[in-house]
Design a protein around this motif. Structure first.
Motif, PDB file in Angstrom:
ATOM      1  N   GLY A  83       0.833  -1.197   0.000  1.00  0.00           N
ATOM      2  CA  GLY A  83       0.000   0.000   0.000  1.00  0.00           C
ATOM      3  C   GLY A  83       0.870   1.249   0.000  1.00  0.00           C
ATOM      4  N   VAL A  88      -4.406   0.954  -3.290  1.00  0.00           N
ATOM      5  CA  VAL A  88      -4.653   2.227  -2.618  1.00  0.00           C
ATOM      6  C   VAL A  88      -4.814   1.997  -1.118  1.00  0.00           C
ATOM      7  CG1 VAL A  88      -5.675   3.424  -4.596  1.00  0.00           C
ATOM      8  CG2 VAL A  88      -7.130   2.018  -3.137  1.00  0.00           C
ATOM      9  N   SER A  89      -4.561   3.042  -0.358  1.00  0.00           N
ATOM     10  CA  SER A  89      -4.727   2.921   1.097  1.00  0.00           C
ATOM     11  C   SER A  89      -5.368   4.195   1.644  1.00  0.00           C
ATOM     12  CB  SER A  89      -3.400   2.629   1.784  1.00  0.00           C
ATOM     13  OG  SER A  89      -2.359   3.344   1.170  1.00  0.00           O
ATOM     14  N   PRO A  90      -6.570   4.507   1.163  1.00  0.00           N
ATOM     15  CA  PRO A  90      -7.247   5.719   1.657  1.00  0.00           C
ATOM     16  C   PRO A  90      -7.826   5.491   3.052  1.00  0.00           C
ATOM     17  CG  PRO A  90      -8.708   4.506   0.216  1.00  0.00           C
ATOM     18  CD  PRO A  90      -7.414   3.747   0.224  1.00  0.00           C
ATOM     19  N   ASP A  91      -8.255   6.571   3.678  1.00  0.00           N
ATOM     20  CA  ASP A  91      -8.978   6.429   4.952  1.00  0.00           C
ATOM     21  C   ASP A  91     -10.344   5.795   4.686  1.00  0.00           C
ATOM     22  OD1 ASP A  91      -6.911   7.742   6.267  1.00  0.00           O
ATOM     23  OD2 ASP A  91      -7.754   9.706   5.787  1.00  0.00           O
ATOM     24  N   VAL A 138     -13.825   0.479   4.812  1.00  0.00           N
ATOM     25  CA  VAL A 138     -14.381   0.091   3.514  1.00  0.00           C
ATOM     26  C   VAL A 138     -15.902   0.055   3.636  1.00  0.00           C
ATOM     27  CG1 VAL A 138     -14.522  -1.744   1.764  1.00  0.00           C
ATOM     28  CG2 VAL A 138     -12.334  -1.265   2.906  1.00  0.00           C
ATOM     29  N   CYS A 162     -16.165  -5.753   4.175  1.00  0.00           N
ATOM     30  CA  CYS A 162     -16.281  -4.301   4.373  1.00  0.00           C
ATOM     31  C   CYS A 162     -16.582  -4.011   5.845  1.00  0.00           C
ATOM     32  CB  CYS A 162     -17.379  -3.734   3.474  1.00  0.00           C
ATOM     33  SG  CYS A 162     -19.023  -4.315   3.879  1.00  0.00           S
ATOM     34  N   ALA A 173      -6.746   0.070   3.074  1.00  0.00           N
ATOM     35  CA  ALA A 173      -7.763   1.093   3.337  1.00  0.00           C
ATOM     36  C   ALA A 173      -8.165   1.086   4.809  1.00  0.00           C
ATOM     37  CB  ALA A 173      -8.986   0.851   2.461  1.00  0.00           C
ATOM     38  N   TYR A 183     -12.802   3.900   1.616  1.00  0.00           N
ATOM     39  CA  TYR A 183     -12.957   3.307   0.281  1.00  0.00           C
ATOM     40  C   TYR A 183     -14.410   2.902   0.103  1.00  0.00           C
ATOM     41  CZ  TYR A 183     -12.023   0.468  -3.847  1.00  0.00           C
ATOM     42  OH  TYR A 183     -11.992  -0.031  -5.130  1.00  0.00           O
ATOM     43  N   ARG A 205      -7.185  10.305   0.142  1.00  0.00           N
ATOM     44  CA  ARG A 205      -7.701   9.872   1.456  1.00  0.00           C
ATOM     45  C   ARG A 205      -9.098   9.283   1.328  1.00  0.00           C
ATOM     46  NH1 ARG A 205      -3.833   8.356   2.139  1.00  0.00           N
ATOM     47  NH2 ARG A 205      -4.670   7.439   3.992  1.00  0.00           N
ATOM     48  N   THR A 206      -9.811   9.611   0.234  1.00  0.00           N
ATOM     49  CA  THR A 206     -11.120   9.017  -0.034  1.00  0.00           C
ATOM     50  C   THR A 206     -11.148   8.538  -1.482  1.00  0.00           C
ATOM     51  OG1 THR A 206     -12.225  10.510   1.525  1.00  0.00           O
ATOM     52  CG2 THR A 206     -13.617   9.462  -0.133  1.00  0.00           C
ATOM     53  N   VAL A 216      -7.197  -2.961  -1.954  1.00  0.00           N
ATOM     54  CA  VAL A 216      -7.657  -2.024  -0.920  1.00  0.00           C
ATOM     55  C   VAL A 216      -7.336  -2.536   0.489  1.00  0.00           C
ATOM     56  CG1 VAL A 216      -9.444  -0.989  -2.327  1.00  0.00           C
ATOM     57  CG2 VAL A 216     -10.031  -2.947  -0.946  1.00  0.00           C
TER      58      VAL A 216
END
Ligand code: FAD
Length: 306
Positions: free
Chosen positions: A146, A242-245, A268, A283, A265, A247, A187-188, A262
């Motif tokens: 990530g 990706v490693s957003p806050d 999720v 999720c 993330a 997803y 981040r998103t 992900v």
């Protein structure tokens, strides 16, 4: 073997936290050897305990430093060696492994220290299967880590300029065409899948993406099947990690090949009309519903316009 040290091989990756975290699972002290820009060395210095910078390749490809990296790492006799899965990082890891007489495992998801080496979980067959493999001796690992940038206090970067293999030069650099902002640092991320019925309907997803201040992404069929979203936007084993806050997986079934992208993330959220879709087992929050109802409602709740 120096069982106190893992080495991280960095080929210009700005986001090394995941690599360092993985390396630390296998030894308490982590040393990074960097072939790349000063920025890459400085980024490594905010995550590792020691950084050795071999220099900026300039007109030479990173791969031309493979023997130099192998020399430095082999001399340290580390307990483990970790790098990214990018083509350049894999070339450097291959050279290190050859010098150490060690195997390389790629697409590594997880590691655990073992008495005589490590137990490594890695994806094979294009992500269809995960293997747990015991490695005796020094594991050399290409890790799906990530893209989390480092933000700790920096150690001093040790400059140790190395001589690359002569006789190979970069003659042209053509940046890959990208659409939108940087997915890796977003981040998103709002991702849409085959639940979307028509290209024109992308508008409802982009409206939600804008309302959230995020970046648009997709599953592979939307980029490589129907070409509704550009190819640099699909997430998964053969696309972007990706490693957003946050997803959002919208109309995406949750196949392993997508979801490995992900793993980094934070939260999720899945929206899917099929309550039995595999994504709901992967999720944090799930909304069972038709995306054509749920997405505009979310956008409106956020004050955006569909
Ligand atoms: C070697 C290999 C590598 C691959 N690499 C990748 C990769 O990197 N990335 C990737 O994404 N895929 C990859 N794939 C493909 C992967 O296996 C899946 O086929 C793909 O991820 C499925 O995309 P999807 O979830 O959008 O579509 P589908 O699996 O068709 O799922 C669509 C989902 O939408 C839901 N839906 C339908 N209508 C609605 C509605 N109105 N509202 C809400 N939900 C709705 C359905 O219930 C379903 O769950 C790879 C495959 C192979 C063999």
């Amino acid at each position: 073997m120096n069982s106190n040290q893992s080495w991280v091989v960095v080929a210009d990756e700005p986001a090394v936290t995941g690599l360092v975290t993985t390396a630390r699972e296998l030894a308490p002290q982590v040393v990074a050897v960097v072939v790349g820009s000063r920025e890459a060395a400085d980024a490594a210095a905010r995550a590792a305990d020691r950084v050795v910078w071999l220099g900026e390749p300039g007109q030479v490809p990173v791969e031309a430093y493979a023997a130099a990296v192998a020399d430095v790492v082999a001399a340290a006799a580390p307990a483990a060696v970790v790098g990214a899965t990018s083509p350049a990082a894999r070339a450097l890891l291959g050279a290190v492994a050859a010098r150490l007489g060690a195997p390389v495992l790629s697409n590594v998801q997880q590691v655990e220290a073992a008495a005589d080496g490590a137990v490594v979980t890695h994806a094979v067959l294009g992500g269809l299967v995960e293997h747990r493999t015991g490695v005796a001796g020094v594991p050399v690992l290409a890790v799906d880590a990530g893209a989390v940038p480092a933000d700790g206090p920096a150690v001093t970067v040790e400059e140790a300029p190395a001589t690359p293999f002569a006789g190979v030069t970069v003659t042209q650099v053509r940046p890959r065409e990208r659409t939108g902002g940087d997915l890796g640092s977003a981040r998103t991320v709002v991702a849409i899948g085959r639940g979307l019925r028509a290209e024109a309907d992308l508008a409802i997803v982009t409206a939600l993406t804008e309302a959230l201040g995020g970046e648009l992404a997709c599953s592979r069929p939307l980029a490589e099947g129907v070409d509704w979203v550009s190819k640099d936007r699909y997430i998964g084993i053969s696309g972007q990690r990706v490693s957003p806050d946050l997803y959002l997986a919208i109309g995406i079934s949750g196949q392993l090949q997508h979801m490995v992208g992900v793993r980094g993330a934070g939260t999720v959220v899945a929206i899917n009309s099929d309550k039995d879709a595999p994504v709901f087992a992967q999720c944090d929050y799930g909304i069972v519903g038709d995306l054509y109802d749920v997405v505009p409602a979310l956008t409106a709740a956020l004050g955006g316009g569909a």
